[in-house]
Design an enzyme around this catalytic site. Structure first.
Site, PDB file in Angstrom:
ATOM      1  N   ALA A  15       0.822  -1.216   0.000  1.00  0.00           N
ATOM      2  CA  ALA A  15       0.000   0.000   0.000  1.00  0.00           C
ATOM      3  C   ALA A  15       0.857   1.267   0.000  1.00  0.00           C
ATOM      4  O   ALA A  15       0.589   2.218  -0.751  1.00  0.00           O
ATOM      5  CB  ALA A  15      -0.929  -0.012   1.219  1.00  0.00           C
ATOM      6  N   LYS A 106       8.846   1.098   8.768  1.00  0.00           N
ATOM      7  CA  LYS A 106       8.821   1.531  10.170  1.00  0.00           C
ATOM      8  C   LYS A 106       8.940   0.298  11.051  1.00  0.00           C
ATOM      9  O   LYS A 106       7.937  -0.389  11.298  1.00  0.00           O
ATOM     10  CB  LYS A 106       7.506   2.260  10.467  1.00  0.00           C
ATOM     11  CG  LYS A 106       7.331   3.569   9.689  1.00  0.00           C
ATOM     12  CD  LYS A 106       5.959   4.175   9.896  1.00  0.00           C
ATOM     13  CE  LYS A 106       5.804   5.476   9.135  1.00  0.00           C
ATOM     14  NZ  LYS A 106       4.419   6.000   9.171  1.00  0.00           N
ATOM     15  N   LYS A 189       5.821   3.911  17.541  1.00  0.00           N
ATOM     16  CA  LYS A 189       4.386   4.259  17.490  1.00  0.00           C
ATOM     17  C   LYS A 189       3.547   3.074  17.029  1.00  0.00           C
ATOM     18  O   LYS A 189       2.369   2.957  17.395  1.00  0.00           O
ATOM     19  CB  LYS A 189       4.151   5.509  16.642  1.00  0.00           C
ATOM     20  CG  LYS A 189       4.322   5.360  15.118  1.00  0.00           C
ATOM     21  CD  LYS A 189       3.116   4.857  14.380  1.00  0.00           C
ATOM     22  CE  LYS A 189       3.459   4.482  12.944  1.00  0.00           C
ATOM     23  NZ  LYS A 189       2.350   3.859  12.226  1.00  0.00           N
ATOM     24  N   THR A 246      -1.895   7.232  14.327  1.00  0.00           N
ATOM     25  CA  THR A 246      -2.083   5.778  14.336  1.00  0.00           C
ATOM     26  C   THR A 246      -2.868   5.311  15.547  1.00  0.00           C
ATOM     27  O   THR A 246      -3.504   4.262  15.500  1.00  0.00           O
ATOM     28  CB  THR A 246      -0.706   5.079  14.247  1.00  0.00           C
ATOM     29  OG1 THR A 246       0.139   5.825  13.385  1.00  0.00           O
ATOM     30  CG2 THR A 246      -0.841   3.683  13.689  1.00  0.00           C
ATOM     31  N   ARG A 253      -3.517  -0.572  10.614  1.00  0.00           N
ATOM     32  CA  ARG A 253      -3.476  -2.023  10.757  1.00  0.00           C
ATOM     33  C   ARG A 253      -3.044  -2.404  12.164  1.00  0.00           C
ATOM     34  O   ARG A 253      -3.508  -3.380  12.728  1.00  0.00           O
ATOM     35  CB  ARG A 253      -2.531  -2.668   9.724  1.00  0.00           C
ATOM     36  CG  ARG A 253      -3.036  -2.683   8.304  1.00  0.00           C
ATOM     37  CD  ARG A 253      -2.667  -1.443   7.507  1.00  0.00           C
ATOM     38  NE  ARG A 253      -1.303  -1.003   7.586  1.00  0.00           N
ATOM     39  CZ  ARG A 253      -0.376  -1.300   6.674  1.00  0.00           C
ATOM     40  NH1 ARG A 253      -0.678  -2.033   5.639  1.00  0.00           N
ATOM     41  NH2 ARG A 253       0.844  -0.808   6.774  1.00  0.00           N
TER      42      ARG A 253
HETATM   43  N1  LIG Z   1       0.367   1.471   4.562  1.00  0.00           N
HETATM   44  C1  LIG Z   1       0.667   2.647   5.082  1.00  0.00           C
HETATM   45  O1  LIG Z   1      -0.219   3.494   5.230  1.00  0.00           O
HETATM   46  C2  LIG Z   1       2.090   2.956   5.488  1.00  0.00           C
HETATM   47  C3  LIG Z   1       2.460   4.289   5.666  1.00  0.00           C
HETATM   48  C4  LIG Z   1       3.765   4.581   6.046  1.00  0.00           C
HETATM   49  C5  LIG Z   1       4.681   3.576   6.233  1.00  0.00           C
HETATM   50  N2  LIG Z   1       4.297   2.285   6.046  1.00  0.00           N
HETATM   51  C6  LIG Z   1       5.332   1.263   6.224  1.00  0.00           C
HETATM   52  O2  LIG Z   1       5.715   0.790   4.932  1.00  0.00           O
HETATM   53  C7  LIG Z   1       6.178  -0.561   5.037  1.00  0.00           C
HETATM   54  C8  LIG Z   1       5.440  -1.395   4.003  1.00  0.00           C
HETATM   55  O3  LIG Z   1       4.081  -1.417   4.359  1.00  0.00           O
HETATM   56  P1  LIG Z   1       2.904  -1.480   3.287  1.00  0.00           P
HETATM   57  O4  LIG Z   1       1.716  -0.876   3.957  1.00  0.00           O
HETATM   58  O5  LIG Z   1       3.312  -0.915   1.985  1.00  0.00           O
HETATM   59  O6  LIG Z   1       2.707  -3.061   3.120  1.00  0.00           O
HETATM   60  P2  LIG Z   1       1.351  -3.846   2.842  1.00  0.00           P
HETATM   61  O7  LIG Z   1       0.819  -4.347   4.124  1.00  0.00           O
HETATM   62  O8  LIG Z   1       0.434  -3.046   1.999  1.00  0.00           O
HETATM   63  O9  LIG Z   1       1.842  -5.076   1.965  1.00  0.00           O
HETATM   64  C9  LIG Z   1       2.743  -6.051   2.436  1.00  0.00           C
HETATM   65  C10 LIG Z   1       4.040  -5.862   1.695  1.00  0.00           C
HETATM   66  O10 LIG Z   1       4.985  -6.796   2.197  1.00  0.00           O
HETATM   67  C11 LIG Z   1       5.706  -7.296   1.100  1.00  0.00           C
HETATM   68  N3  LIG Z   1       6.372  -8.536   1.430  1.00  0.00           N
HETATM   69  C12 LIG Z   1       5.829  -9.634   2.015  1.00  0.00           C
HETATM   70  N4  LIG Z   1       6.785 -10.594   2.143  1.00  0.00           N
HETATM   71  C13 LIG Z   1       7.925 -10.063   1.613  1.00  0.00           C
HETATM   72  C14 LIG Z   1       9.252 -10.554   1.438  1.00  0.00           C
HETATM   73  N5  LIG Z   1       9.598 -11.775   1.821  1.00  0.00           N
HETATM   74  N6  LIG Z   1      10.173  -9.735   0.862  1.00  0.00           N
HETATM   75  C15 LIG Z   1       9.856  -8.485   0.481  1.00  0.00           C
HETATM   76  N7  LIG Z   1       8.605  -7.955   0.620  1.00  0.00           N
HETATM   77  C16 LIG Z   1       7.669  -8.763   1.181  1.00  0.00           C
HETATM   78  C17 LIG Z   1       4.648  -7.468   0.040  1.00  0.00           C
HETATM   79  O11 LIG Z   1       5.225  -7.639  -1.234  1.00  0.00           O
HETATM   80  C18 LIG Z   1       3.924  -6.140   0.186  1.00  0.00           C
HETATM   81  O12 LIG Z   1       4.591  -5.125  -0.521  1.00  0.00           O
HETATM   82  C19 LIG Z   1       5.909  -0.992   6.487  1.00  0.00           C
HETATM   83  O13 LIG Z   1       7.099  -0.857   7.218  1.00  0.00           O
HETATM   84  C20 LIG Z   1       4.883   0.022   6.980  1.00  0.00           C
HETATM   85  O14 LIG Z   1       4.964   0.234   8.379  1.00  0.00           O
HETATM   86  C21 LIG Z   1       3.043   1.948   5.660  1.00  0.00           C
HETATM   87  O1  LIG Z   2      -1.671   1.006   9.206  1.00  0.00           O
HETATM   88  P1  LIG Z   2      -0.456   1.185  10.082  1.00  0.00           P
HETATM   89  O2  LIG Z   2      -0.747   0.976  11.530  1.00  0.00           O
HETATM   90  O3  LIG Z   2       0.699   0.382   9.565  1.00  0.00           O
HETATM   91  O4  LIG Z   2      -0.014   2.715   9.958  1.00  0.00           O
HETATM   92  C1  LIG Z   2       0.273   3.263   8.699  1.00  0.00           C
HETATM   93  C2  LIG Z   2       1.227   4.425   8.805  1.00  0.00           C
HETATM   94  O5  LIG Z   2       2.415   4.052   9.439  1.00  0.00           O
HETATM   95  C3  LIG Z   2       0.621   5.629   9.472  1.00  0.00           C
HETATM   96  O6  LIG Z   2       1.539   6.699   9.438  1.00  0.00           O
END
Ligand SMILES: NC(=O)c1ccc[n+]([C@@H]2O[C@H](COP(=O)([O-])OP(=O)(O)OC[C@H]3O[C@@H](n4cnc5c(N)ncnc54)[C@H](O)[C@@H]3O)[C@@H](O)[C@H]2O)c1
Ligand SMILES: O=P(O)(O)OC[C@H](O)CO
Length: 331
Positions: A15, A106, A189, A246, A253
């Site tokens: 995402a 994160k 967080k 959050t 999540r």
């Molecule tokens: N979703 C948000 O709103 C948001 C915002 C800021 C930061 N983040 C951070 O970004 C990071 C990614 O989260 P997301 O929300 O994009 O993920 P997500 O939950 O949407 O999707 C899961 C991700 O994990 C990957 N994945 C699973 N197994 C894997 C492996 N073995 N090797 C490499 N990738 C693998 C998948 O390909 C997918 O891209 C996390 O650290 C999250 O905390 C997310």
């Molecule tokens: O859905 P969460 O809890 O992984 O939070 C998403 C982002 O980290 C918010 O800044």
């Protein structure tokens, strides 16, 4: 055509990676995103939507997806957006490139207690490193809603250059020289958001949630300062800002996971077959180990660990938190 065909590339098609691709497509003609799942690649290229991880958001046709990590060396700058536990393996598999790496996960690496920037420096010693963190729900960012983030680099010249590459009229980075602080806020967080979800799920009330945010922030400060973070960074977008976001929305999540725990479900059932990542579940145990090694008290984090492992009930951890010795409010 020169070898550098894309000003910005994104490694990680979840995402957040997809939302960042949408932002970058507002200001760059071509954006390349690597996704691990062929279905995500197909969906982005053919339907202009990531139906796996960010369904319902239309994506620009300027965004091209690939499942071939080697293609990412055609990017001048790389946003690294895999979950924290997979950054090491992903960076190790990335072929040689001098591109700056902007780290967006994160979390803290299990086993090593390393921050993602430490993992990146160890794995890719030749690449300049930056950290991007802050209050950023992916679906809001992808929709172009106003968002501000911290972009941390040790070198201000690099930070200024990267800010120019990623800032848009609705996506505003603020530079910081505190890489460690920017990372610790985002990692801690997530664990505290689980705790806030527990409060919600167990119906403990809004007073309890506010108390938890404030005392959780005190834990973030104690731990962050012990690891060399600056207090002002922890009080900024990547710390307090993201904590407030959050801890106050079911869109998180981590909050949702905690809500399920608060309603009496087990972490095994809540995490089973989960496609999306709740980073706090992986960060909580390693954060507690790291805090214990640093002699930093983190009672809320400890309570989250007990609930995740199933070693205590919600009633028991709440009673234990409230029965702690009366003390000064200071950090
Ligand atoms: N979703 C948000 O709103 C948001 C915002 C800021 C930061 N983040 C951070 O970004 C990071 C990614 O989260 P997301 O929300 O994009 O993920 P997500 O939950 O949407 O999707 C899961 C991700 O994990 C990957 N994945 C699973 N197994 C894997 C492996 N073995 N090797 C490499 N990738 C693998 C998948 O390909 C997918 O891209 C996390 O650290 C999250 O905390 C997310
Ligand atoms: O859905 P969460 O809890 O992984 O939070 C998403 C982002 O980290 C918010 O800044």
């Amino acid at each position: 055509m020169s070898q550098m065909q894309y000003p910005v590339g994104i490694i990680g098609g979840g995402a957040w990676g997809t939302a960042l691709a949408a932002v970058m497509a507002q200001i760059h003609d071509r954006v390349l995103i690597w996704a691990r799942e062929e279905a995500a690649v197909h969906s982005i290229n053919n339907l202009h939507e990531n139906s796996l991880f960010l369904p319902g958001t239309s994506l620009s046709s300027k965004i091209e997806a690939t499942a071939d990590l080697a293609r990412m060396i055609a990017c001048e700058n790389l946003l690294i957006v895999t979950p924290a536990q997979h950054v090491r393996a992903t960076l190790a598999a990335l072929p040689d490139t001098q591109a700056p790496l902007i780290l967006c996960a994160k979390g803290i690496e299990a086993d090593t207690q390393m921050l993602v920037s430490d993992v990146a420096v160890t794995t890719r010693p030749g690449n300049p490193i930056a950290v991007l963190s802050g209050p950023t729900f992916a679906h809001e960012v992808a929709a172009g809603k106003p968002t501000a983030v911290t972009l941390a680099t040790a070198d201000q010249t690099l930070g200024s250059e990267l800010m120019r590459r990623i800032a848009t009229p609705s996506f505003r980075p603020y530079w910081s020289d505190d890489v460690v602080g920017a990372e610790i806020g985002g990692a801690v967080k997530n664990v505290l958001a689980i705790a806030c979800g527990v409060v919600d799920g167990a119906g403990l009330g809004l007073n309890a949630r506010a108390a938890l945010i404030a005392r959780g922030f005190a834990e973030m400060q104690r731990y962050g300062l012990a690891r060399g973070a600056k207090a002002e960074t922890l009080a900024g977008l990547s710390g307090l800002g993201d904590l407030v976001l959050t801890c106050s929305s079911e869109n998180s999540r981590n909050f949702s996971l905690g809500r399920g725990l608060g309603q009496g479900q087990s972490s095994e059932s809540l995490l089973a077959d989960r496609k999306t990542v709740a980073e706090g579940a992986y960060t909580a145990p390693v954060l507690l180990q790291s805090a214990t090694a640093l002699d930093v008290e983190m009672p809320i984090v400890s309570a989250v660990c007990a609930l995740l492992s199933g070693s205590a009930t919600v009633d028991a951890v709440v009673a234990e938190l409230l029965a702690r010795p009366l003390k000064s409010e200071s950090w």
